[in-house]
Design a protein around this motif. Sequence first.
Motif, PDB file in Angstrom:
ATOM      1  N   SER A   1       0.840  -1.119  -0.080  1.00 44.62           N
ATOM      2  CA  SER A   1       0.121  -0.134  -0.094  1.00 44.62           C
ATOM      3  C   SER A   1       0.926   1.217   0.098  1.00 44.62           C
TER       4      SER A   1
ATOM      5  N   GLY B   1      -5.028   1.864   1.082  1.00 43.32           N
ATOM      6  CA  GLY B   1      -4.627   2.254  -0.200  1.00 43.32           C
ATOM      7  C   GLY B   1      -4.897   3.840  -0.411  1.00 43.32           C
TER       8      GLY B   1
ATOM      9  N   GLU C   1      -3.997   5.525   6.703  1.00 44.54           N
ATOM     10  CA  GLU C   1      -5.097   4.872   6.099  1.00 44.54           C
ATOM     11  C   GLU C   1      -5.925   4.193   6.951  1.00 44.54           C
TER      12      GLU C   1
END
Length: 380
Positions: A27, A246, A270
């Motif tokens: 990610s 992501g 995130e």
Amino acid sequence: MRRGKPDFWLILIAFILIGFGLVMVFSASYYKGLTDYGDSYYFFKRQLIWAVAGLFLFFVTANIPYTIYRRFVGTILLISILLLIAVLIPGIGVEVKGARRWIELGPMSFQPSELVKLSALIYTASIMTKKQPVMDSFKRAVLPPLIVLGLLCSLIVIEPHYSTTIIILASCMVVIFCAGLRFRHFLFLVSTGIPFLMWVMIMEPYRIKRLTTLFNPWKNPTADGYQIIQSLYAIGPGGLSGSGLGNSIQKMAYLPEAHTDFIFAIVAEELGFIGGTLLIALFIALILRGIRISLRAPDQFGMLLGIGITSLIGIEALFNLGVVTAMLPVTGVPLPFISYGGSSLMLGMASLGILLNISRYTNIQAKQKKPREPISVPGR
């Protein structure tokens, strides 16, 4: 000694950390991989290879009796010293950003200082076990390991890699303290060691600059303070639940080293406070499990080695989290099992394998203990 079943919880936590690390490396790095190498999976594929190699080392060391390391401690120490010398030789050691810390092995690179962390703990646990009869004497019990550790750390400082020096000394001091270091000796080491380390730190102007930047990164936000500010910009907007896996903005070339030393900032951005807290909880669970295994070890060497490995993981995690949250100056310490990097991941897994091997003997010892006899009560 007969071997029993390994500690299930240690295996489970290790696997969760490795899996989580792979997800976060992908990610945090897919944008950099795409722009720098034309492959979004570039860093993930390399990390996956290292993770497989790390798991192999994990299971190998988990099946090698930990007592063997004490028998070959001299050889392990010699190899570590030779590697630290080799990395300083032009043509063998690779220089990156002014530091000579790596040895090229084909398409991969190896960082000898990661191996030294483990070898220093093995040596310290071994010699402190041997020195138990003379623990009252500073000259005979404490001075010999300090001389050897001083040699190892001097070679690492030359690279330079000051943060690794601090981590090795700190984790080895935990081992020495748990071996029965006298309080007066501890006070002497603290009162002399801290000023000496401060003197070593101020010898290099860039270290002083990092320290002053920590207190006011906005003084020079486009240069020295840039990385710290961008890290805080990632953590702050994460909120409670984050922007979603992501969906980080800071990894889009804003935050340098987003997939290595500052990967926790991406985790916070995130996955938010919840994700960051759960990751920290995993490390706490790993440390508590390591302490439990160490305290139940069948001999003192196993106990000291287990405590050393556990403290090493804990100290590295604290250093990394302190840097990412602007509580410590930028040091270049990765987050164990999570940050991108082969040497750190593989040696970390090998260390956990040793800890798992210690747990196999502690379980046997626990089973072999005789049950207590029932207490007889007069008149019944």
